[in-house]
Each structure stands twice: as C-alpha cells, then as structure tokens.
Write an enzyme that holds these catalytic residues in place. Structure first.
Site, mmCIF file in Angstrom:
data_model
loop_
_atom_site.group_PDB
_atom_site.id
_atom_site.type_symbol
_atom_site.label_atom_id
_atom_site.label_comp_id
_atom_site.label_asym_id
_atom_site.label_seq_id
_atom_site.Cartn_x
_atom_site.Cartn_y
_atom_site.Cartn_z
ATOM 1 N N ASN A 18 73.879 38.288 11.113
ATOM 2 C CA ASN A 18 73.698 38.249 9.653
ATOM 3 C C ASN A 18 74.798 39.097 9.027
ATOM 4 O O ASN A 18 74.749 40.319 9.069
ATOM 5 C CB ASN A 18 72.294 38.807 9.321
ATOM 6 C CG ASN A 18 72.044 38.899 7.830
ATOM 7 O OD1 ASN A 18 72.839 38.402 7.020
ATOM 8 N ND2 ASN A 18 70.940 39.534 7.463
ATOM 9 N N LYS B 97 75.506 39.417 5.978
ATOM 10 C CA LYS B 97 75.087 39.923 4.660
ATOM 11 C C LYS B 97 76.203 39.731 3.612
ATOM 12 O O LYS B 97 76.972 38.784 3.710
ATOM 13 C CB LYS B 97 74.636 41.381 4.766
ATOM 14 C CG LYS B 97 73.546 41.559 5.840
ATOM 15 C CD LYS B 97 72.834 42.870 5.766
ATOM 16 C CE LYS B 97 71.809 42.972 6.882
ATOM 17 N NZ LYS B 97 71.020 44.190 6.861
ATOM 18 N N HIS C 295 64.157 37.796 4.124
ATOM 19 C CA HIS C 295 64.720 39.047 4.632
ATOM 20 C C HIS C 295 64.224 40.203 3.761
ATOM 21 O O HIS C 295 64.064 40.042 2.544
ATOM 22 C CB HIS C 295 66.246 38.957 4.608
ATOM 23 C CG HIS C 295 66.894 40.101 5.325
ATOM 24 N ND1 HIS C 295 67.023 41.348 4.753
ATOM 25 C CD2 HIS C 295 67.410 40.204 6.578
ATOM 26 C CE1 HIS C 295 67.601 42.167 5.621
ATOM 27 N NE2 HIS C 295 67.845 41.495 6.732
ATOM 28 N N GLU D 267 65.640 42.632 2.501
ATOM 29 C CA GLU D 267 66.487 42.933 1.340
ATOM 30 C C GLU D 267 66.193 41.966 0.194
ATOM 31 O O GLU D 267 66.257 42.337 -0.974
ATOM 32 C CB GLU D 267 67.970 42.898 1.765
ATOM 33 C CG GLU D 267 68.315 44.118 2.613
ATOM 34 C CD GLU D 267 69.406 43.908 3.651
ATOM 35 O OE1 GLU D 267 70.148 42.920 3.565
ATOM 36 O OE2 GLU D 267 69.488 44.750 4.578
ATOM 37 N N GLU E 31 61.462 42.308 11.798
ATOM 38 C CA GLU E 31 62.453 43.296 11.391
ATOM 39 C C GLU E 31 61.753 44.417 10.621
ATOM 40 O O GLU E 31 61.595 44.319 9.384
ATOM 41 C CB GLU E 31 63.497 42.656 10.477
ATOM 42 C CG GLU E 31 64.310 41.569 11.128
ATOM 43 C CD GLU E 31 65.677 41.441 10.457
ATOM 44 O OE1 GLU E 31 66.674 41.703 11.141
ATOM 45 O OE2 GLU E 31 65.750 41.128 9.275
ATOM 46 N N GLY F 268 69.435 48.963 9.508
ATOM 47 C CA GLY F 268 70.554 49.803 9.081
ATOM 48 C C GLY F 268 70.338 51.295 9.268
ATOM 49 O O GLY F 268 71.132 52.096 8.765
ATOM 50 N N SER G 247 68.989 47.409 13.484
ATOM 51 C CA SER G 247 69.845 48.363 14.209
ATOM 52 C C SER G 247 70.138 47.961 15.657
ATOM 53 O O SER G 247 70.337 48.833 16.507
ATOM 54 C CB SER G 247 69.230 49.765 14.167
ATOM 55 O OG SER G 247 69.193 50.243 12.848
HETATM 56 P P1 PGA Z 1 71.166 45.854 11.001
HETATM 57 O O1 PGA Z 1 70.590 44.656 10.090
HETATM 58 O O2 PGA Z 1 71.399 45.276 12.369
HETATM 59 O O3 PGA Z 1 72.418 46.285 10.324
HETATM 60 O O4 PGA Z 1 70.110 46.900 11.034
HETATM 61 C C1 PGA Z 1 69.678 43.731 10.602
HETATM 62 C C2 PGA Z 1 69.209 42.810 9.528
HETATM 63 O O5 PGA Z 1 69.040 43.245 8.385
HETATM 64 O O6 PGA Z 1 69.012 41.602 9.764
#
Ligand code: PGA
Length: 245
Positions: free
Chosen positions: A7, A9, A91, A93, A163, A169, A206
C-alpha cells in the site's frame, strides 16, 4: 502465504512510482503461488498499469460506491475495474481521517464485488478499544457491518486484512498470541455468517523485513499488507523472499 500487498498510500510522484515498479520487477521474480499486489496512489494507477505488463496484480486504495454520476472528485469501482483486480476498502486512515462508517464501507465492498474487483476489507481496533477489551466486539461489528447483504457466492472474492490501528506506522506489531486471538475472532465471525465458507485473512501494521519472519510462521495468516516497507524495492523484496522460503 498467498498474498503480499503493498500500500503506497499518498506517496511517490508518477515518475517515482514508475521507478519503483521497474525496481520491483528486477527484485521480485515471477513466483506464481504468491499474489503480489501493488496499490499505487490514484494518480499513478494508470501509468503503473500500462508499464506493468501484467507482472504484478494491481489494487486501488479506495473507490466510491456509486458506479457513475455527479460525485465531484470521486472515482468509482466501475471506472477502476479496467485497471485493478483489488481495492482496499475501509482502511483505518479512511475511517479515521475521512470519517468512513461501516455503512459506507459496506456499499464500497458491494460496489467492488458488482464490478468484479476483489475488496481487501481492512479492520482493526484502536489502542483505546484494545485497552478497554473491546477488540472482539469492534472486529465483529466491522465485519458484520461491511459484509451486510454480501451473499455466499460472493464471499470467496473478499479478503480481510487485520490491521490494528495502533500497529500502523508505529513500529509495533501484536504479540503472536494476540494476533492468533484476533484471527480466530475474524474466522469465527465469518463462520457465523457464512458457515463453511472461508476468507483469506492478512495482517498489516508495521510489517518489515525483521518481523516478517515471525509473521510468516503463523499458519492461520494468508498474507501481509505492507505500508512504508513497500515504498522501497529492497525492503519489499526481502519480505517477499521470506514468504517464499
Ligand atoms: P505500515 O502501514 O506498514 O506503514 O504500518 C500498513 C497499512 O497502513 O496498510
């Protein structure tokens, strides 16, 4: 494990996205049992699609639930279907920053299915929900809400990505025991809704070349969803190598 999803983003220009695609083609060989899915930004979807030549699978990071119409700034699953096989839906976010609710997510899941796109439904509890022992009810609600009205003959096209919001993150990854509990909650809820039918369950949050070794050893997991480590071809290839071996 069957899936490795990157992803990207809201990162990388079109040029940078194409550079990363070319680097990934060099570092990741065509290993069929593993489905490697790249999710570039919407801007880079088209150029990545045209230079990809079918090498990787491609996913969108979001879609709108109506097929067409006066929805300024939105892009529908119906428009995306020419370019992508997958789409992230729900997601954290999107839920947290853009206020998406289970009802929106449900419509998006259905829009994907209607347009022959496999939705990767992202679910997970926040830190405070975890501390308040609400993980189980949150996951069940998110699954129940997102899949309302999704029929048994469609469920095989759905993928669930667990997740935990606090893991995204942050450099933190759940303990194996807690991860197994969450996977069990997800599988039990799917069994409650769909009987013997199963969905692949991925982990995201992460993931990197260090913790991937432990994650791939969890038999109940069907794949990994990788954010920041997917922006670097070497780092992403290390994770792919760990899954292959
Ligand atoms: P990250 O993001 O690996 O940077 O923690 C994962 C995600 O949001 O899908």
């Amino acid at each position: 494990m069957k899936y490795l999803i990157g992803n990207w983003k809201m990162n990388l220009s079109i040029g940078e996205s194409l550079d990363l695609l070319e680097e990934l083609k060099k570092s990741i060989d065509d290993y069929k049992p593993l489905e490697v899915v790249l999710c570039p930004s919407l801007l880079a979807l088209m150029p990545v699609y045209s230079k990809n030549n079918g090498y990787f699978s491609i996913g969108a990071q979001n879609c709108f639930y109506e097929d067409k119409g006066s929805y300024t700034g939105e892009v529908s699953a119906s428009q995306l279907k020419e370019l992508v096989q997958y789409c992230l839906v729900g997601h954290s976010e999107r839920r947290q920053i853009f206020g998406e609710k289970n009802t929106d997510i449900n419509l998006k899941v259905k829009a994907c299915l209607r347009n022959n796109i496999k939705p990767i439904l992202c679910i997970g509890e926040t830190l405070s929900q975890r501390q308040d022992n609400e993980t189980e009810s949150v996951l069940r609600d998110q699954i129940d809400g997102a899949l309302m009205g999704v029929k048994s003959d469609e469920i095989s096209k759905v993928i669930i990505a667990y997740e935990p919001v606090w893991a995204i993150g942050s450099g933190l990854v759940p303990e194996e025991r807690d991860l197994n509990i969450a996977i069990e909650i997800i599988k039990t809820q799917i069994a409650f809704m769909y009987g013997n039918l199963k969905v692949p369950v991925l982990y995201g949050g992460s993931v990197d070349g260090e913790n991937a070794k432990d994650l791939v050893s969890i038999p109940q997991l069907d794949g990994l969803l990788v954010g920041s480590s997917s922006l670097n071809a070497q780092k992403f290839a290390i994770i792919e190598e760990i899954i292959k071996n």
